[in-house]
Design an enzyme around this catalytic site. Structure first.
Site, PDB file in Angstrom:
ATOM      1  N   HIS A   1      -4.027   6.123   3.213  1.00  0.00           N
ATOM      2  CA  HIS A   1      -4.649   4.897   2.704  1.00  0.00           C
ATOM      3  C   HIS A   1      -4.004   3.646   3.305  1.00  0.00           C
ATOM      4  CE1 HIS A   1      -5.855   1.859  -0.326  1.00  0.00           C
ATOM      5  NE2 HIS A   1      -6.895   2.659  -0.575  1.00  0.00           N
TER       6      HIS A   1
ATOM      7  N   SER B   1     -11.143  -0.878  -1.086  1.00  0.00           N
ATOM      8  CA  SER B   1      -9.863  -0.862  -0.365  1.00  0.00           C
ATOM      9  C   SER B   1     -10.069  -1.099   1.113  1.00  0.00           C
ATOM     10  CB  SER B   1      -9.159   0.482  -0.556  1.00  0.00           C
ATOM     11  OG  SER B   1      -8.609   0.600  -1.834  1.00  0.00           O
TER      12      SER B   1
ATOM     13  N   ASP C   1       0.840  -1.186   0.000  1.00  0.00           N
ATOM     14  CA  ASP C   1       0.000   0.000   0.000  1.00  0.00           C
ATOM     15  C   ASP C   1       0.882   1.246   0.000  1.00  0.00           C
ATOM     16  OD1 ASP C   1      -2.337   1.784   0.541  1.00  0.00           O
ATOM     17  OD2 ASP C   1      -3.321  -0.107   1.016  1.00  0.00           O
TER      18      ASP C   1
END
Length: 451
Positions: free
Chosen positions: A77, A415, A2
């Site tokens: 994220h 996600s 990620d």
């Protein structure tokens, strides 16, 4: 796999964590604002990959302060997904007072190894991803969680870096969990469709963030919002975007409050009602458009969805088309129409759940229609998890809200769904360490429990 990690987050405390297994070969790779001390008994590995990115996209400079040449997460994220999969228990977690409670990952006693392959620009290099998967296999991971992918057209399995890398990982007994994509509700949009990976769709949860809109005639309309800042409980004039179009702008563009479509003088100090259109579907764009003109707020009417797309830092309430139309009726019948917003609050149990999120990509696979995808769904709408404080400054700011860094954030997407399944896979792997990826996948996708 990620955008990295924010190691100081409470979700990555190592209280009660045992020493990592002797078979572990991972390292804690240093870099900008990240050294070996940022790893602990929870974060037992951290690597970052830039060579492929720079060969493909050009030199990346962190001088603007929004990226770190290290495993440190500048985007948020990666911190969100890793804490969802494996975060330690954190009491009183919340996002600006919303969704308050205890937060923890799906497998809080599992170890974390971070492989930063994506950057603040949004770029992820295939070469970097393959290098990271090679290292992860060598390091000795049990599960790879990858909340990333490319939209259709899908590359063949022999050309897709994630399909190639995951094939080698699964062949060595490593389960690979991937997100299904966010281009729903249209068919044939699902991504990461290799048969050997677990492809995760997003579903809703029974949590809501209602905000009441009070009209000048004391009638009310209920929408959803994340806004908890200043400037509420005060009546403001309301106008429809199409009625204050800028010169030479058509009513459709102004009606959806697209950028540079509204008359600045007529928008100032007013709440603007905007209707989603075929060309402008974003409440965030409408909010930015109104904010730039010093408007008081936005009501964004759209097709019904369960996720909140309004920005948190500007008075914005999203409603369905029915509510939006009733507001138009009120405005037409009133000489001086006004509205005021209430503070958003958290409500649990009133919304029927789960259902597949509107944005979640659907099958069948455009590459292998006979392979059923997605494999499974997990919570992916308005999920609270840890966030990178460095990412806060890049979000929409306004005079109504003092944008202070925050450590938790609500976010939506497949996600967010992917690491929920990664956490469950970790729990299953802990109970059945000799189960193959296929056995674990079979146990998950063929077993259901209705509560």
């Amino acid at each position: 796999m990620d955008t990295g990690i924010w190691p100081e987050s409470e979700s990555f405390r190592d209280d009660g964590m045992g020493k990592f297994p002797s078979r572990w070969k991972g390292i804690c790779q240093e870099g900008n604002r990240f050294n070996r001390s940022h790893c602990n008994r929870k974060i037992i590995g951290a690597r970052w990959y830039i060579k492929g990115y720079e060969a493909e996209f050009g030199k990346l400079s962190p001088s603007d302060g929004v990226e770190f040449l290290s495993p440190r997460d500048a985007v948020g994220h990666g911190t969100h997904t890793s804490s969802t999969a494996s975060g330690a228990e954190v009491k009183n977690a919340n996002f600006r007072g919303l969704a308050q409670g205890i937060a923890r990952g799906g497998a809080p006693s599992s170890w974390l190894a971070i492989y930063k392959v994506c950057w603040a620009t949004g770029g992820c290099s295939s070469a970097d991803l393959l290098a990271a998967i090679d290292d992860a296999i060598f390091d000795g991971v049990d599960i790879i969680s990858a909340s990333l992918g490319s939209p259709p057209p899908l590359s063949t399995y022999v050309d897709d870096a994630l399909a190639i890398g995951s094939f080698h990982a699964v062949a060595r007994g490593i389960s690979v969990v991937c997100s299904a994509g966010n281009t729903g509700p249209y068919p044939q949009t699902v991504i990461n469709t290799a048969p050997w990976v677990m492809t995760v769709a997003a579903s809703t949860i029974d949590r809501d963030f209602p905000a009441v809109i009070t009209l000048g005639n004391n009638q009310t309309v209920v929408g959803q919002s994340f806004y908890t800042g200043r400037g509420l409980n005060k009546f403001h004039p309301i106008v429809y975007g199409a009625d204050i179009a800028a010169t030479n702008i058509d009513g459709t563009s102004a009606g959806s409050c697209d950028l540079e479509t509204l008359n600045a003088t007529l928008a100032r100090g007013k709440v603007i009602l905007c209707f989603q259109s075929r060309w402008q579907r974003s409440a965030a764009i409408a909010s930015k458009s109104v904010l730039e003109l010093k408007g008081a707020g936005v009501i964004f009417a759209q097709f019904p969805t369960k996720d909140v797309s309004c920005p948190w830092s500007f008075p914005c309430v999203q409603v369905d088309f029915e509510a939006g139309t009733s507001l138009l009726t009120y405005m037409a019948a009133s000489r001086k129409p006004v509205v005021k917003f209430s503070f958003s609050k958290t409500v649990i149990g009133q919304q029927l759940a789960p259902e597949i999120a509107y944005f979640s990509s659907r099958g069948p696979s455009s590459l292998s229609p006979s392979v059923l995808k997605p494999d499974i769904a997990a919570p992916g709408v308005d999920i609270l998890a840890s966030w990178s404080p460095a990412a806060s400054s890049k979000l929409l700011n306004s005079p109504q809200t003092k944008a202070s860094p925050f450590n938790f954030k609500l976010d939506s997407g497949t996600s967010m769904a992917c690491p929920h399944i990664s956490g469950i896979v970790a729990l299953l792997k802990g109970i059945h360490p000799k189960w193959s990826p296929a056995a674990i996948k079979s146990a998950l996708v063929t077993t259901g429990n209705k509560t």
